[in-house]
Design a protein around this motif. Structure first.
Motif, PDB file in Angstrom:
ATOM      1  N   ASN A 129     -50.475  44.468  10.016  1.00  0.00           N
ATOM      2  CA  ASN A 129     -51.773  43.880   9.672  1.00  0.00           C
ATOM      3  C   ASN A 129     -51.821  43.403   8.221  1.00  0.00           C
ATOM      4  OD1 ASN A 129     -51.909  46.328   8.449  1.00  0.00           O
ATOM      5  ND2 ASN A 129     -53.657  47.118   9.608  1.00  0.00           N
ATOM      6  N   PHE A 150     -53.711  55.758  10.121  1.00  0.00           N
ATOM      7  CA  PHE A 150     -53.040  54.533  10.609  1.00  0.00           C
ATOM      8  C   PHE A 150     -52.538  54.723  12.044  1.00  0.00           C
ATOM      9  CE2 PHE A 150     -52.426  54.724   5.948  1.00  0.00           C
ATOM     10  CZ  PHE A 150     -53.262  53.685   5.614  1.00  0.00           C
ATOM     11  N   LEU A 163     -32.892  57.288   9.290  1.00  0.00           N
ATOM     12  CA  LEU A 163     -32.181  56.419   8.330  1.00  0.00           C
ATOM     13  C   LEU A 163     -32.562  56.783   6.901  1.00  0.00           C
ATOM     14  CD1 LEU A 163     -34.167  54.110   6.848  1.00  0.00           C
ATOM     15  CD2 LEU A 163     -34.097  53.113   9.105  1.00  0.00           C
ATOM     16  N   VAL A 213     -45.921  53.029  11.502  1.00  0.00           N
ATOM     17  CA  VAL A 213     -46.872  52.843  10.391  1.00  0.00           C
ATOM     18  C   VAL A 213     -46.721  54.003   9.411  1.00  0.00           C
ATOM     19  CG1 VAL A 213     -48.518  51.497  11.741  1.00  0.00           C
ATOM     20  CG2 VAL A 213     -48.711  53.983  11.708  1.00  0.00           C
ATOM     21  N   LYS A 245     -43.690  64.345   0.872  1.00  0.00           N
ATOM     22  CA  LYS A 245     -44.796  64.280   1.844  1.00  0.00           C
ATOM     23  C   LYS A 245     -44.489  65.129   3.078  1.00  0.00           C
ATOM     24  CE  LYS A 245     -44.306  60.271   4.657  1.00  0.00           C
ATOM     25  NZ  LYS A 245     -44.056  60.780   5.991  1.00  0.00           N
ATOM     26  N   TYR A 251     -40.304  49.711   5.723  1.00  0.00           N
ATOM     27  CA  TYR A 251     -38.910  50.102   5.511  1.00  0.00           C
ATOM     28  C   TYR A 251     -38.257  50.630   6.786  1.00  0.00           C
ATOM     29  CZ  TYR A 251     -39.273  49.268   0.561  1.00  0.00           C
ATOM     30  OH  TYR A 251     -39.408  48.644  -0.645  1.00  0.00           O
ATOM     31  N   VAL A 252     -39.075  51.151   7.709  1.00  0.00           N
ATOM     32  CA  VAL A 252     -38.514  51.630   8.976  1.00  0.00           C
ATOM     33  C   VAL A 252     -38.603  50.545  10.047  1.00  0.00           C
ATOM     34  CG1 VAL A 252     -38.891  53.260  10.877  1.00  0.00           C
ATOM     35  CG2 VAL A 252     -38.840  54.070   8.536  1.00  0.00           C
ATOM     36  N   LYS A 268     -46.925  40.492   4.104  1.00  0.00           N
ATOM     37  CA  LYS A 268     -45.647  41.111   4.482  1.00  0.00           C
ATOM     38  C   LYS A 268     -44.985  40.303   5.612  1.00  0.00           C
ATOM     39  CE  LYS A 268     -45.062  45.687   3.632  1.00  0.00           C
ATOM     40  NZ  LYS A 268     -45.145  47.132   3.862  1.00  0.00           N
ATOM     41  N   GLU A 301     -37.142  58.721  13.096  1.00  0.00           N
ATOM     42  CA  GLU A 301     -36.098  57.917  12.461  1.00  0.00           C
ATOM     43  C   GLU A 301     -35.428  58.719  11.355  1.00  0.00           C
ATOM     44  OE1 GLU A 301     -34.747  54.938  13.358  1.00  0.00           O
ATOM     45  OE2 GLU A 301     -33.408  55.809  11.888  1.00  0.00           O
ATOM     46  N   VAL A 341     -44.899  43.723  14.305  1.00  0.00           N
ATOM     47  CA  VAL A 341     -46.221  43.268  13.857  1.00  0.00           C
ATOM     48  C   VAL A 341     -46.747  44.139  12.724  1.00  0.00           C
ATOM     49  CG1 VAL A 341     -46.950  42.148  15.997  1.00  0.00           C
ATOM     50  CG2 VAL A 341     -47.307  44.596  15.735  1.00  0.00           C
ATOM     51  N   SER A 379     -42.882  56.873  13.460  1.00  0.00           N
ATOM     52  CA  SER A 379     -43.337  57.461  12.189  1.00  0.00           C
ATOM     53  C   SER A 379     -43.066  58.960  12.213  1.00  0.00           C
ATOM     54  CB  SER A 379     -44.851  57.268  12.023  1.00  0.00           C
ATOM     55  OG  SER A 379     -45.201  55.923  12.012  1.00  0.00           O
ATOM     56  N   THR A 380     -42.982  59.551  11.018  1.00  0.00           N
ATOM     57  CA  THR A 380     -42.821  61.001  10.908  1.00  0.00           C
ATOM     58  C   THR A 380     -44.192  61.654  11.026  1.00  0.00           C
ATOM     59  OG1 THR A 380     -40.931  60.650   9.466  1.00  0.00           O
ATOM     60  CG2 THR A 380     -41.963  62.836   9.399  1.00  0.00           C
ATOM     61  N   ASN A 420     -55.619  54.566  14.272  1.00  0.00           N
ATOM     62  CA  ASN A 420     -56.083  53.176  14.444  1.00  0.00           C
ATOM     63  C   ASN A 420     -55.218  52.432  15.461  1.00  0.00           C
ATOM     64  OD1 ASN A 420     -57.986  53.676  12.547  1.00  0.00           O
ATOM     65  ND2 ASN A 420     -56.976  52.580  10.875  1.00  0.00           N
TER      66      ASN A 420
HETATM   67  P1  NAD Z   1     -44.157  51.350   5.021  1.00  0.00           P
HETATM   68  O1  NAD Z   1     -45.350  51.643   4.217  1.00  0.00           O
HETATM   69  O2  NAD Z   1     -42.990  50.666   4.402  1.00  0.00           O
HETATM   70  O3  NAD Z   1     -44.567  50.512   6.319  1.00  0.00           O
HETATM   71  C1  NAD Z   1     -45.664  50.829   7.124  1.00  0.00           C
HETATM   72  C2  NAD Z   1     -46.322  49.516   7.549  1.00  0.00           C
HETATM   73  O4  NAD Z   1     -47.336  49.783   8.532  1.00  0.00           O
HETATM   74  C3  NAD Z   1     -47.046  48.782   6.416  1.00  0.00           C
HETATM   75  O5  NAD Z   1     -46.479  47.503   6.250  1.00  0.00           O
HETATM   76  C4  NAD Z   1     -48.517  48.710   6.867  1.00  0.00           C
HETATM   77  O6  NAD Z   1     -49.139  47.495   6.500  1.00  0.00           O
HETATM   78  C5  NAD Z   1     -48.364  48.821   8.377  1.00  0.00           C
HETATM   79  N1  NAD Z   1     -49.589  49.268   9.055  1.00  0.00           N
HETATM   80  C6  NAD Z   1     -50.362  50.359   8.800  1.00  0.00           C
HETATM   81  N2  NAD Z   1     -51.375  50.439   9.678  1.00  0.00           N
HETATM   82  C7  NAD Z   1     -51.260  49.388  10.519  1.00  0.00           C
HETATM   83  C8  NAD Z   1     -52.003  48.935  11.643  1.00  0.00           C
HETATM   84  N3  NAD Z   1     -53.073  49.607  12.082  1.00  0.00           N
HETATM   85  N4  NAD Z   1     -51.610  47.805  12.259  1.00  0.00           N
HETATM   86  C9  NAD Z   1     -50.522  47.123  11.831  1.00  0.00           C
HETATM   87  N5  NAD Z   1     -49.767  47.507  10.781  1.00  0.00           N
HETATM   88  C10 NAD Z   1     -50.125  48.634  10.129  1.00  0.00           C
HETATM   89  O7  NAD Z   1     -43.684  52.773   5.624  1.00  0.00           O
HETATM   90  P2  NAD Z   1     -42.201  53.196   6.029  1.00  0.00           P
HETATM   91  O8  NAD Z   1     -41.439  53.623   4.840  1.00  0.00           O
HETATM   92  O9  NAD Z   1     -41.639  52.148   6.926  1.00  0.00           O
HETATM   93  O10 NAD Z   1     -42.496  54.526   6.866  1.00  0.00           O
HETATM   94  C11 NAD Z   1     -43.121  54.476   8.122  1.00  0.00           C
HETATM   95  C12 NAD Z   1     -43.009  55.837   8.782  1.00  0.00           C
HETATM   96  O11 NAD Z   1     -41.628  56.165   8.997  1.00  0.00           O
HETATM   97  C13 NAD Z   1     -43.563  56.989   7.957  1.00  0.00           C
HETATM   98  O12 NAD Z   1     -44.133  57.933   8.825  1.00  0.00           O
HETATM   99  C14 NAD Z   1     -42.329  57.592   7.305  1.00  0.00           C
HETATM  100  O13 NAD Z   1     -42.494  58.964   7.030  1.00  0.00           O
HETATM  101  C15 NAD Z   1     -41.289  57.400   8.373  1.00  0.00           C
HETATM  102  N6  NAD Z   1     -39.908  57.280   7.878  1.00  0.00           N
HETATM  103  C16 NAD Z   1     -39.628  56.539   6.774  1.00  0.00           C
HETATM  104  C17 NAD Z   1     -38.311  56.381   6.347  1.00  0.00           C
HETATM  105  C18 NAD Z   1     -37.964  55.565   5.129  1.00  0.00           C
HETATM  106  O14 NAD Z   1     -36.814  55.568   4.747  1.00  0.00           O
HETATM  107  N7  NAD Z   1     -38.879  54.854   4.514  1.00  0.00           N
HETATM  108  C19 NAD Z   1     -37.273  56.957   7.081  1.00  0.00           C
HETATM  109  C20 NAD Z   1     -37.599  57.703   8.222  1.00  0.00           C
HETATM  110  C21 NAD Z   1     -38.914  57.852   8.615  1.00  0.00           C
END
Ligand code: NAD
Ligand code: UGA
Length: 469
Positions: free
Chosen positions: A36, A109, A164, A90, A280, A13-14, A40, A162, A34, A131-132, A112
């Motif tokens: 893994n 994550f 958003l 991630v 969280k 989503y981010v 997706k 981020e 990218v 990421s947060t 890794n």
């Molecule tokens: P998400 O779960 O939608 O996306 C994370 C992606 O990372 C997944 O598709 C997963 O497969 C991938 N991933 C994990 N480990 C990996 C690796 N080793 N190699 C490659 N890909 C890998 O999560 P999100 O909602 O996009 O949130 C991501 C971060 O951003 C979090 O820390 C969240 O707190 C922060 N955040 C989210 C939002 C939101 O609106 N969703 C807004 C601001 C900040």
């Protein structure tokens, strides 16, 4: 001249929307996202109407830049090698095991990715925390990078949280209130921050790009989410008092919000906030505060979560009370599964907890959402039941009591109650008069988002309730 290349690990989503907007605003930069998770990436490269993330305006942006300067790929190593700047977007969920279980952020994550970057990189990289993360994570990332790489490659780690919100991600990215960049206060740290400023400057006014030290930037993200969620819990706690006293939470919120010092935003009373981050991130803040021995600070923020849990269970209890204290075998329609409108995301949605509460009391629950898939809805419930250690027999019996429907009218037929749990616009446009006629004679319509006019609804239906009125 060689085109600048950047990449983002994490196509969620981010990562997806953020990188799509950077690609749109910076045609001179190649952006690779990218992940893994092969399915997706396949979806990001597939049918434009079935992107893995639903966001108003997203498909239009992706359509303009995909395979021009925006690429989606599973080849994480190649993206790392080719990019000067690597964003980490991630997931950082709450830990579900070991030390800090249920409170701390799970940084597996992030670790890794950091290890992979260190092992694969053959030239200097700027690693951007998108990421947060808990305060001082940059230190850990740096340790991992230096421990796992050959000493010739230099890494700079900067923080760029981020802000958003889902449902308005594209709008938020186009017109950010601010962009925050935290870096080490060294020459190389400032240079790294400057390279990122150069990207954002293409569309964000310079005075909205704030720079701080890394720790302030990391903490600001947790603080912002905590303060936003705090406002919702504040107004929701007052909604309970309104229901007892005859005050109207909408009138109270409006009058309070007129004070410029308080402001109108984020005072919408509801069934409780959801989403993958507020809970969280606050738990993470509570954990950090306790870690530093600041128990009073931890308690203060923990209360925001407790009020949110209270609001969700108060809502469920209200349904039961209004239906004469029993809902066993009664049909209840749940309208809306997403944690807010205009997203297909349902992580931590109040609907999961309310539905589970209704199922615990033996109700038959019919669920409708315009964007969340039925697989996702089932998965959300199964996840909760797994955490609660329900037996296979219990899960089977619970599953037999839910029905996920594509036509919301089915929720109304012969039902005892309709509960609105997401503020989807289409619910406001329904012909409530004719739909109410399809329900049991003695029925309840309960609006967990205060989107319907109570005066009108009371005329049309047998019994109507909302929040804080
Ligand atoms: P998400 O779960 O939608 O996306 C994370 C992606 O990372 C997944 O598709 C997963 O497969 C991938 N991933 C994990 N480990 C990996 C690796 N080793 N190699 C490659 N890909 C890998 O999560 P999100 O909602 O996009 O949130 C991501 C971060 O951003 C979090 O820390 C969240 O707190 C922060 N955040 C989210 C939002 C939101 O609106 N969703 C807004 C601001 C900040
Ligand atoms: C939130 C923040 O608003 C973003 O700035 C942040 O980047 C993001 O978290 C994150 O870190 O993930 P998001 O959760 O996507 O964004 O959506 P919000 O609009 O904040 O809504 C969160 C929840 O609060 C939803 O369930 C919403 O319905 C509820 N809410 C919001 C209320 O109940 N009342 C309100 O007045 C506002």
């Amino acid at each position: 001249m060689k085109k600048q290349s950047i990449c983002c690990i994490g196509a969620g989503y981010v990562g997806g929307p953020t990188m799509a907007v950077i690609a749109l605003k910076c045609p001179d930069i190649n952006v690779t996202v990218v992940d893994n998770n092969p399915s997706k990436i396949k979806a990001w490269n597939g049918d434009i109407n079935k992107l893995p993330v639903y966001e108003p305006g997203l498909k239009e942006v992706v359509n303009k830049v995909r395979n021009k300067n925006l690429f989606f790929s599973n080849d994480v190593n190649k993206a790392i090698i080719d990019s000067e700047m690597i964003f980490l977007a991630v997931n950082t969920p709450t830990k579900s095991y070991g030390e800090g279980k249920g409170m701390a952020a799970d940084l597996t994550f992030i670790e890794n990715c950091s290890k992979q970057i260190a092992e694969v990189a053959t030239s200097n990289k700027i690693v951007v925390e998108k990421s947060t993360l808990p305060v001082r994570t940059a230190e850990k990332i740096k340790d991992i990078l230096s421990a796992n790489s050959n000493n010739k490659v230099k890494f700079e780690v900067i923080s760029n949280p981020e802000f958003l919100a889902e449902g308005t991600a594209i709008e938020d990215l186009f017109k950010s209130d601010r962009v925050l960049i935290g870096s080490d206060q060294t020459k190389s740290g400032r240079l790294a921050a400057n390279s990122l400023i150069e990207i954002y400057k293409k569309w964000i006014p310079r005075d909205k790009i704030l720079t701080t030290n890394v720790w302030s930037s990391e903490l600001t993200k947790l603080a912002s989410n905590a303060m936003l969620a705090q406002r919702i819990s504040s107004i929701n706690s007052l909604s309970a008092l309104c229901e007892k006293t005859g005050a109207d939470i909408e009138e109270v919120a409006n009058a309070v919000g007129h004070d410029r010092r308080i402001g109108k935003e984020f005072l919408r009373s509801s069934v409780g906030f959801g989403g993958s981050c507020f809970q969280k991130d606050i738990l993470n803040l509570v954990y950090l505060s306790r870690h530093y021995g600041l128990n009073e600070v931890a308690e203060f923020w923990h209360q925001v979560i407790r009020i949110n849990d209270y609001q969700k269970s108060r809502f469920t209890k209200k349904i039961i009370d209004e239906l004469n204290g029993t809902i066993k075998s009664k049909k209840i329609g749940v309208l809306g599964w997403a944690f807010k409108k205009d997203t297909n995301d349902s992580r931590e949605s109040a609907s999961i907890y309310v539905t589970n509460g209704l199922l615990d009391e033996g109700a038959k629950v019919y669920i409708y959402d315009p964007k969340v898939s039925s697989e996702r809805i089932k998965r959300d419930l199964m996840n909760l039941w797994e955490i609660k250690n329900y037996s296979e027999k219990e899960i089977k019996s619970k599953l037999s009591n839910i029905k996920i429907v594509k036509d919301s009218e089915v929720c109304f037929q012969e039902s005892s109650c309709i509960a609105i749990l997401t503020e989807w616009d289409e619910f406001k446009r329904y012909n409530w008069k004719s739909l109410a006629k399809k329900m049991q004679k003695q029925h309840l319509i309960i609006d967990g988002r205060n989107i319907l006019d109570p005066k009108k609804m009371k005329k049309l239906t047998n019994k109507f309730c909302s929040i804080g009125r």
